[in-house]
Design an enzyme around this catalytic site. Structure first.
Site, PDB file in Angstrom:
ATOM      1  N   CYS A  91      10.354   1.616   1.447  1.00 17.42           N
ATOM      2  CA  CYS A  91      11.518   0.645   1.540  1.00 17.42           C
ATOM      3  C   CYS A  91      12.946   1.280   1.676  1.00 17.42           C
ATOM      4  CB  CYS A  91      11.233  -0.425   0.699  1.00 17.42           C
ATOM      5  SG  CYS A  91      11.016   0.043  -1.010  1.00 17.42           S
ATOM      6  N   GLU A  98      10.761  -7.844  -4.010  1.00 17.97           N
ATOM      7  CA  GLU A  98      11.346  -6.530  -3.610  1.00 17.97           C
ATOM      8  C   GLU A  98      10.656  -6.470  -2.179  1.00 17.97           C
ATOM      9  OE1 GLU A  98      13.002  -4.741  -5.030  1.00 17.97           O
ATOM     10  OE2 GLU A  98      12.740  -4.940  -7.201  1.00 17.97           O
ATOM     11  N   ALA A 106      -2.659  -4.467  -1.850  1.00 15.96           N
ATOM     12  CA  ALA A 106      -3.075  -4.406  -0.470  1.00 15.96           C
ATOM     13  C   ALA A 106      -4.490  -4.355  -0.344  1.00 15.96           C
ATOM     14  CB  ALA A 106      -2.189  -3.627   0.063  1.00 15.96           C
ATOM     15  N   TRP A 164       0.905  -0.937  -0.120  1.00 13.37           N
ATOM     16  CA  TRP A 164      -0.114  -0.064   0.038  1.00 13.37           C
ATOM     17  C   TRP A 164       0.835   1.206   0.073  1.00 13.37           C
ATOM     18  CZ3 TRP A 164       2.333   2.322   4.031  1.00 13.37           C
ATOM     19  CH2 TRP A 164       2.780   1.383   5.060  1.00 13.37           C
TER      20      TRP A 164
HETATM   21  P1  NAP Z   1       2.743  -7.005   3.649  1.00 13.73           P
HETATM   22  O1  NAP Z   1       2.199  -7.082   4.676  1.00 13.73           O
HETATM   23  O2  NAP Z   1       3.926  -8.003   3.274  1.00 13.73           O
HETATM   24  O3  NAP Z   1       1.870  -6.783   2.330  1.00 13.73           O
HETATM   25  C1  NAP Z   1       2.201  -6.664   1.161  1.00 13.73           C
HETATM   26  C2  NAP Z   1       1.310  -7.301   0.160  1.00 13.73           C
HETATM   27  O4  NAP Z   1       1.456  -8.753   0.295  1.00 13.73           O
HETATM   28  C3  NAP Z   1      -0.064  -7.162   0.211  1.00 13.73           C
HETATM   29  O5  NAP Z   1      -0.653  -7.294  -0.832  1.00 13.73           O
HETATM   30  C4  NAP Z   1      -0.458  -8.019   1.187  1.00 13.73           C
HETATM   31  O6  NAP Z   1      -1.946  -8.442   1.235  1.00 13.73           O
HETATM   32  C5  NAP Z   1       0.266  -9.365   0.527  1.00 13.73           C
HETATM   33  N1  NAP Z   1       0.401 -10.326   1.657  1.00 13.73           N
HETATM   34  C6  NAP Z   1       0.821 -10.271   2.949  1.00 13.73           C
HETATM   35  N2  NAP Z   1       1.089 -11.608   3.594  1.00 13.73           N
HETATM   36  C7  NAP Z   1       0.999 -12.382   2.406  1.00 13.73           C
HETATM   37  C8  NAP Z   1       1.216 -13.840   2.435  1.00 13.73           C
HETATM   38  N3  NAP Z   1       1.426 -14.394   3.274  1.00 13.73           N
HETATM   39  N4  NAP Z   1       1.060 -14.417   1.123  1.00 13.73           N
HETATM   40  C9  NAP Z   1       0.580 -13.567   0.134  1.00 13.73           C
HETATM   41  N5  NAP Z   1       0.594 -12.271   0.000  1.00 13.73           N
HETATM   42  C10 NAP Z   1       0.662 -11.797   1.265  1.00 13.73           C
HETATM   43  O7  NAP Z   1       3.593  -5.640   3.356  1.00 13.73           O
HETATM   44  P2  NAP Z   1       3.146  -4.298   4.017  1.00 13.73           P
HETATM   45  O8  NAP Z   1       3.258  -4.106   5.376  1.00 13.73           O
HETATM   46  O9  NAP Z   1       1.921  -3.712   3.263  1.00 13.73           O
HETATM   47  O10 NAP Z   1       4.285  -3.430   3.405  1.00 13.73           O
HETATM   48  C11 NAP Z   1       5.577  -2.904   4.008  1.00 13.73           C
HETATM   49  C12 NAP Z   1       6.754  -3.803   3.671  1.00 13.73           C
HETATM   50  O11 NAP Z   1       7.026  -3.854   2.392  1.00 13.73           O
HETATM   51  C13 NAP Z   1       7.942  -3.048   4.305  1.00 13.73           C
HETATM   52  O12 NAP Z   1       8.893  -4.143   4.911  1.00 13.73           O
HETATM   53  C14 NAP Z   1       8.449  -2.433   3.080  1.00 13.73           C
HETATM   54  O13 NAP Z   1      10.065  -2.258   2.915  1.00 13.73           O
HETATM   55  C15 NAP Z   1       8.290  -3.275   2.084  1.00 13.73           C
HETATM   56  N6  NAP Z   1       8.326  -2.790   0.942  1.00 13.73           N
HETATM   57  C16 NAP Z   1       9.401  -3.039  -0.141  1.00 13.73           C
HETATM   58  C17 NAP Z   1       9.625  -2.417  -1.359  1.00 13.73           C
HETATM   59  C18 NAP Z   1      10.657  -2.864  -2.163  1.00 13.73           C
HETATM   60  O14 NAP Z   1      10.712  -2.284  -3.458  1.00 13.73           O
HETATM   61  N7  NAP Z   1      11.847  -3.361  -1.646  1.00 13.73           N
HETATM   62  C19 NAP Z   1       8.697  -1.394  -1.745  1.00 13.73           C
HETATM   63  C20 NAP Z   1       7.718  -1.096  -0.744  1.00 13.73           C
HETATM   64  C21 NAP Z   1       7.606  -1.671   0.438  1.00 13.73           C
HETATM   65  P3  NAP Z   1      -2.828  -7.963   2.323  1.00 13.73           P
HETATM   66  O15 NAP Z   1      -2.895  -6.477   2.382  1.00 13.73           O
HETATM   67  O16 NAP Z   1      -4.361  -8.498   1.855  1.00 13.73           O
HETATM   68  O17 NAP Z   1      -2.390  -8.609   3.781  1.00 13.73           O
END
Ligand code: NAP
Length: 468
Positions: free
Chosen positions: A268, A234, A162, A136
């Site tokens: 990130c 990522e 998300a 998100w």
């Molecule tokens: P998240 O909880 O992992 O959610 C990201 C996406 O993954 C959402 O669509 C979420 O769906 C889905 N998801 C969550 N658990 C899952 C699972 N077990 N299996 C499949 N899909 C799953 O991450 P967040 O808290 O929203 O985002 C923050 C994180 O993203 C931070 O660690 C940040 O550093 C990282 N990030 C990395 C980058 C990069 O380019 N490296 C860029 C931006 C963010 P739901 O919303 O339905 O749970």
């Protein structure tokens, strides 16, 4: 997980959505398969026309979609506008550059001859339907930086966004439809994370890309490993920001504030750990802390706001736990360290600088996803690099120095997917983006990004028998 827009500035639920059922998901998977059958045969000209049309539409929608993003996840509205503009730029960049990035490659004639061929080439062909699981924090950009190259390469896209940004997710499907993409080329699946495995295991899905947390990445990679499907991950980051003895401290301190609090601290590639040479530590700490203290925290829809709320109540609770753990173990909050006064309805947190960080504190190893900076004092460049690498993550890094030897050393030794000197990390369509270690693998953007979801095909022609 509830699929809904909940305004993080007020905690108010603005709109809820039911998750798509199995029949609807099946209908969309079938549509993706049909769409790929013909879309993969289109030429770059046709794809570019559609992508350019999407960019123009997005420019026209900028004000509305910026407001939607701000209401869904709390980023300051000016930053949301800038995000929309950046997406249009990336769409145009890939429309222009994809033909060259994916042009057939001619191997060296000597090698062609040596292989026994009359002629040989390498082709980049699309893979099929790619599932994008997206976060998100940059609700438009994370998707567009995947979709622009994927669509230009001839793939079709399925988006599982998300659960807290459903309106942006639906907007994206509508954008590509209005641009003229055939049905099934870009579809949003409104499903929770518990619905992802079924889609990943479906034979009509060729590959997956995930931007998000480590646990989500681990789960998607494990399933795709089991299915032998390509993934790009990522994941999180805890980027170091090194301020070495020869640095322009004033400029470094000013940039450090933006680098830490961009997107309300939820990026990130935000600089998170500030590692400062002892000779310039006091000056940097004073200027950086003053800059963080001066930021305006408040309603992200107001133009003057620098820092809005965190995107979720849980996100703020996680951040508070990290700060409390550090302070309990001896860290000092030079500013912030608590919620702001008078903003009780939303999930706000004050920009915070923590000094006196030690290795036993959770924040030393875990990602602080909010406006909280940690400060380290080091003796020299060698110690700075050691502290910078003392993390499970390896996304990007920033270094402030005027010393060429330190530049060389940092390029050689920093364990990260990027090293940015005398400026803050930012993504650009022309440069590869991604990390090492627990920050994931694969690259987005640039030629590296567009080739991730291609079938790199050797086309070899045996020598024709001679006529006589
Ligand atoms: P998240 O909880 O992992 O959610 C990201 C996406 O993954 C959402 O669509 C979420 O769906 C889905 N998801 C969550 N658990 C899952 C699972 N077990 N299996 C499949 N899909 C799953 O991450 P967040 O808290 O929203 O985002 C923050 C994180 O993203 C931070 O660690 C940040 O550093 C990282 N990030 C990395 C980058 C990069 O380019 N490296 C860029 C931006 C963010 P739901 O919303 O339905 O749970």
């Amino acid at each position: 997980m509830v699929i809904a827009t909940v305004n993080p500035a007020t905690g108010e639920t603005l709109k809820s959505f039911g998750a798509m059922g199995p029949e609807e998901v099946e209908r969309r998977l079938a549509a993706a398969q049909v769409a790929f059958g013909t879309y993969r045969t289109t030429g770059f000209d046709q794809r570019a026309r559609l992508v350019l049309r999407a960019a123009d539409l997005l420019d026209g929608d900028r004000e509305d979609i910026a407001r939607t993003m701000t209401l869904e996840m709390g980023k300051p509205v000016a930053a949301a506008r800038a995000e929309a503009a950046k997406c249009a730029k990336a769409l145009r960049w890939y429309a222009e550059h994809a033909p060259a990035l994916l042009a057939d490659e001619e191997p060296d004639p000597d090698d062609v001859h040596d292989s026994g061929a009359d002629r040989a080439r390498v082709h980049y062909r699309p893979l099929g339907a790619v599932l994008a699981v997206m976060p998100w924090n940059f609700p438009l950009w994370q998707v567009v930086r995947f979709a622009a190259p994927a669509l230009m390469a001839g793939n079709v896209a399925l988006l599982k966004h998300a659960s807290n940004v459903p309106q942006t997710a639906l907007y994206l499907e509508d954008l590509f439809r209005r641009a003229g993409f055939p049905d099934g080329c870009f579809q949003t699946l409104l499903i929770g994370s518990d619905g992802v495995e079924r889609v990943l295991r479906d034979p009509r899905v060729a590959a997956a890309t995930l931007t998000g947390s480590e646990p989500a990445g681990r789960s998607v990679a494990a399933i795709c490993g089991d299915e032998i499907k390509k993934t790009v991950l990522e994941l999180g980051g805890s980027d170091p920001f090194l301020v070495l003895a020869s640095a322009d401290v004033e400029r470094a301190a000013r940039t450090a504030v933006t680098a830490r609090v961009q997107n309300n601290g939820q990026s990130c590639i935000a600089a998170k750990r500030f590692i400062v040479h002892t000779d310039v530590y006091d000056a940097f700490a004073e200027q950086f802390t003053a800059g963080m203290r001066e930021l305006t925290v408040g309603d992200p829809l107001l133009e003057g706001t620098d820092v809005g709320p965190l995107a979720s109540e849980q996100g703020r609770a996680d951040l508070e736990e990290l700060v409390e753990d550090a302070v309990r173990k001896g860290a000092t909050a030079l500013c912030g360290g608590r919620r702001p006064d008078g903003l009780d309805r939303g999930w706000f947190y004050l920009p915070t600088v923590l000094a006196g960080i030690t290795a036993d504190m959770r924040i030393h190893r875990e990602e602080a996803f909010g406006p909280v900076a940690t400060l380290y004092r080091v003796r020299d460049a060698g110690e700075a690099v050691t502290v910078a690498n003392d993390t499970p993550f390896g996304l990007s890094s920033n270094v402030w120095t005027r010393d060429p030897a330190e530049v060389d050393r940092c390029v050689r030794d920093l364990q990260a997917g990027g090293v940015f000197f005398n400026g803050m990390t930012a993504s650009h369509p022309a440069f590869p983006f991604g990390g090492v270690k627990r920050s994931g693998y694969g690259r987005e953007l640039s030629g590296h990004g567009i080739r991730e979801f291609c079938n790199v095909t050797t086309v070899w022609h045996g020598a024709e028998p001679s006529a006589d």
